[in-house]
Design an enzyme around this catalytic site. Structure first.
Site, PDB file in Angstrom:
ATOM      1  N   ASN A 125       0.845  -1.185   0.000  1.00  0.00           N
ATOM      2  CA  ASN A 125       0.000   0.000   0.000  1.00  0.00           C
ATOM      3  C   ASN A 125       0.889   1.246   0.000  1.00  0.00           C
ATOM      4  O   ASN A 125       1.641   1.486   0.952  1.00  0.00           O
ATOM      5  CB  ASN A 125      -0.897  -0.028   1.246  1.00  0.00           C
ATOM      6  CG  ASN A 125      -1.864   1.134   1.305  1.00  0.00           C
ATOM      7  OD1 ASN A 125      -1.502   2.277   1.108  1.00  0.00           O
ATOM      8  ND2 ASN A 125      -3.113   0.827   1.622  1.00  0.00           N
ATOM      9  N   ALA A 126       0.817   2.043  -1.057  1.00  0.00           N
ATOM     10  CA  ALA A 126       1.686   3.213  -1.180  1.00  0.00           C
ATOM     11  C   ALA A 126       1.442   4.222  -0.073  1.00  0.00           C
ATOM     12  O   ALA A 126       2.375   4.869   0.416  1.00  0.00           O
ATOM     13  CB  ALA A 126       1.479   3.872  -2.543  1.00  0.00           C
TER      14      ALA A 126
ATOM     15  N   LYS B 252       0.400   3.592   3.021  1.00  0.00           N
ATOM     16  CA  LYS B 252       0.994   3.086   4.262  1.00  0.00           C
ATOM     17  C   LYS B 252       2.511   3.146   4.201  1.00  0.00           C
ATOM     18  O   LYS B 252       3.164   3.476   5.197  1.00  0.00           O
ATOM     19  CB  LYS B 252       0.539   1.647   4.553  1.00  0.00           C
ATOM     20  CG  LYS B 252       1.089   1.117   5.876  1.00  0.00           C
ATOM     21  CD  LYS B 252       0.717  -0.336   6.129  1.00  0.00           C
ATOM     22  CE  LYS B 252      -0.673  -0.472   6.660  1.00  0.00           C
ATOM     23  NZ  LYS B 252      -0.915  -1.861   7.158  1.00  0.00           N
TER      24      LYS B 252
ATOM     25  N   ASP C  54       0.521  -5.236  11.604  1.00  0.00           N
ATOM     26  CA  ASP C  54      -0.869  -5.621  11.396  1.00  0.00           C
ATOM     27  C   ASP C  54      -1.679  -4.713  12.300  1.00  0.00           C
ATOM     28  O   ASP C  54      -1.385  -4.586  13.490  1.00  0.00           O
ATOM     29  CB  ASP C  54      -1.120  -7.091  11.712  1.00  0.00           C
ATOM     30  CG  ASP C  54      -2.433  -7.570  11.114  1.00  0.00           C
ATOM     31  OD1 ASP C  54      -2.643  -7.365   9.897  1.00  0.00           O
ATOM     32  OD2 ASP C  54      -3.264  -8.138  11.845  1.00  0.00           O
TER      33      ASP C  54
ATOM     34  N   PHE D  46      -6.209   6.640   5.684  1.00  0.00           N
ATOM     35  CA  PHE D  46      -6.792   5.541   4.920  1.00  0.00           C
ATOM     36  C   PHE D  46      -7.488   4.615   5.898  1.00  0.00           C
ATOM     37  O   PHE D  46      -7.478   4.841   7.111  1.00  0.00           O
ATOM     38  CB  PHE D  46      -5.723   4.802   4.108  1.00  0.00           C
ATOM     39  CG  PHE D  46      -4.558   4.309   4.937  1.00  0.00           C
ATOM     40  CD1 PHE D  46      -4.560   3.028   5.459  1.00  0.00           C
ATOM     41  CD2 PHE D  46      -3.471   5.127   5.189  1.00  0.00           C
ATOM     42  CE1 PHE D  46      -3.489   2.567   6.228  1.00  0.00           C
ATOM     43  CE2 PHE D  46      -2.393   4.682   5.939  1.00  0.00           C
ATOM     44  CZ  PHE D  46      -2.413   3.397   6.466  1.00  0.00           C
ATOM     45  N   GLY D  47      -8.079   3.550   5.395  1.00  0.00           N
ATOM     46  CA  GLY D  47      -8.762   2.603   6.273  1.00  0.00           C
ATOM     47  C   GLY D  47      -9.908   3.243   7.032  1.00  0.00           C
ATOM     48  O   GLY D  47     -10.753   3.941   6.443  1.00  0.00           O
ATOM     49  N   TYR D  48      -9.915   3.072   8.340  1.00  0.00           N
ATOM     50  CA  TYR D  48     -10.990   3.593   9.178  1.00  0.00           C
ATOM     51  C   TYR D  48     -10.670   4.979   9.745  1.00  0.00           C
ATOM     52  O   TYR D  48     -11.405   5.486  10.590  1.00  0.00           O
ATOM     53  CB  TYR D  48     -11.278   2.619  10.327  1.00  0.00           C
ATOM     54  CG  TYR D  48     -11.821   1.288   9.870  1.00  0.00           C
ATOM     55  CD1 TYR D  48     -13.189   1.090   9.673  1.00  0.00           C
ATOM     56  CD2 TYR D  48     -10.973   0.216   9.625  1.00  0.00           C
ATOM     57  CE1 TYR D  48     -13.695  -0.132   9.251  1.00  0.00           C
ATOM     58  CE2 TYR D  48     -11.452  -1.018   9.199  1.00  0.00           C
ATOM     59  CZ  TYR D  48     -12.817  -1.181   9.015  1.00  0.00           C
ATOM     60  OH  TYR D  48     -13.317  -2.401   8.593  1.00  0.00           O
TER      61      TYR D  48
ATOM     62  N   LYS E 286      -1.266  13.159  13.170  1.00  0.00           N
ATOM     63  CA  LYS E 286      -1.742  11.779  13.244  1.00  0.00           C
ATOM     64  C   LYS E 286      -0.601  10.833  13.598  1.00  0.00           C
ATOM     65  O   LYS E 286      -0.744   9.965  14.478  1.00  0.00           O
ATOM     66  CB  LYS E 286      -2.380  11.358  11.919  1.00  0.00           C
ATOM     67  CG  LYS E 286      -2.829   9.898  11.905  1.00  0.00           C
ATOM     68  CD  LYS E 286      -3.123   9.431  10.504  1.00  0.00           C
ATOM     69  CE  LYS E 286      -3.240   7.922  10.468  1.00  0.00           C
ATOM     70  NZ  LYS E 286      -3.366   7.390   9.096  1.00  0.00           N
TER      71      LYS E 286
ATOM     72  N   HIS F 281      -1.665   4.821  16.798  1.00  0.00           N
ATOM     73  CA  HIS F 281      -1.285   3.473  17.214  1.00  0.00           C
ATOM     74  C   HIS F 281      -0.072   2.996  16.440  1.00  0.00           C
ATOM     75  O   HIS F 281       0.840   2.381  16.997  1.00  0.00           O
ATOM     76  CB  HIS F 281      -2.455   2.524  16.987  1.00  0.00           C
ATOM     77  CG  HIS F 281      -2.990   2.518  15.581  1.00  0.00           C
ATOM     78  ND1 HIS F 281      -3.406   3.653  14.930  1.00  0.00           N
ATOM     79  CD2 HIS F 281      -3.149   1.510  14.676  1.00  0.00           C
ATOM     80  CE1 HIS F 281      -3.812   3.355  13.710  1.00  0.00           C
ATOM     81  NE2 HIS F 281      -3.665   2.062  13.528  1.00  0.00           N
TER      82      HIS F 281
END
Length: 210
Positions: free
Chosen positions: A13-14, A16, A77, A160-162, A183, A188
């Site tokens: 994933n670019a 990430k 993960d 991205f994601g949530y 961020k 996390h």
């Protein structure tokens, strides 16, 4: 690249990859940013993530990448755990809708499932397990968490994601509304990877320079 790869990150994933490099590279003195590459750059296949915890899946990815490249490999993960759903989506976050990596479908399904849940019961947290594995079999894992509540609709253009629906505790903005630097400071993923830095520094420090 200006030099040979020295550290490989287990993501295709670019977005990430950029985020992880922004977290790791400043904390690794003297490391050429171009020597930190992603799994796509080295043609590595994506392994089957059949672990039952974030840590197990991070290790699966890092082990496979270290074996494929002969380089120290870092993997993570990550996922979203919602209290009222008993911790789901959890390790199934990226494929909650049944289509792996379809962020919008995952968001839409989760928001639909929570449509009648009152604000005071929308607690959730992001969790990240970051793993370092060397070709010799040395392994390190660190965890990070970001606690917050879930918005009722996506907000923000970053991340991205949530990210568009988690509002970190004590704030009013979703992770996707925060500037990337802010961020990364509280996330996390930032927590877990910064905790992993000493192990990465130790491993790279043992490698020949040149």
């Amino acid at each position: 690249m200006t030099g040979p790869a020295r550290l490989v990150l287990a993501t295709h994933n670019a977005h990430k990859l950029g985020e992880l490099r922004a977290i790791l590279v400043p904390a690794l003195p003297g490391l050429d940013p171009d020597s930190v590459v992603g799994a796509r750059d080295v043609g590595a296949p994506e392994p089957v993530e059949d672990g039952v915890t974030f840590a197990e899946n991070a290790l699966i990815k890092a082990r496979a990448l270290a074996a494929h490249t002969g380089l120290p490999a870092v993997a993570d993960d990550s996922g979203l755990s919602v209290d009222v759903l008993g911790g789901a989506p959890g390790i199934f976050s990226a494929r909650w809708s049944g289509r792996h990596g379809d962020d919008r479908a995952n968001l839409d399904l989760l928001l639909a499932q929570l449509s009648d849940i009152a604000p005071e019961h929308r607690a959730a947290r992001f969790t990240c397990a970051a793993a370092l594995v060397t070709p010799e079999g040395e392994e390190h894992v660190e965890l990070g968490h970001l606690v917050g509540t879930l918005a009722t609709a996506p907000r923000g253009a970053h991340g991205f994601g949530y990210d568009p629906i988690l509002v970190p505790a004590g704030g009013d903005l979703t992770c996707a509304e925060l500037a990337p630097e802010e961020k990364n400071r509280i996330s996390h993923r930032g927590q877990a990877f910064r905790a992993l830095v000493p192990a990465v520094v130790a491993v790279l420090g043992r490698e020949p320079r040149g």
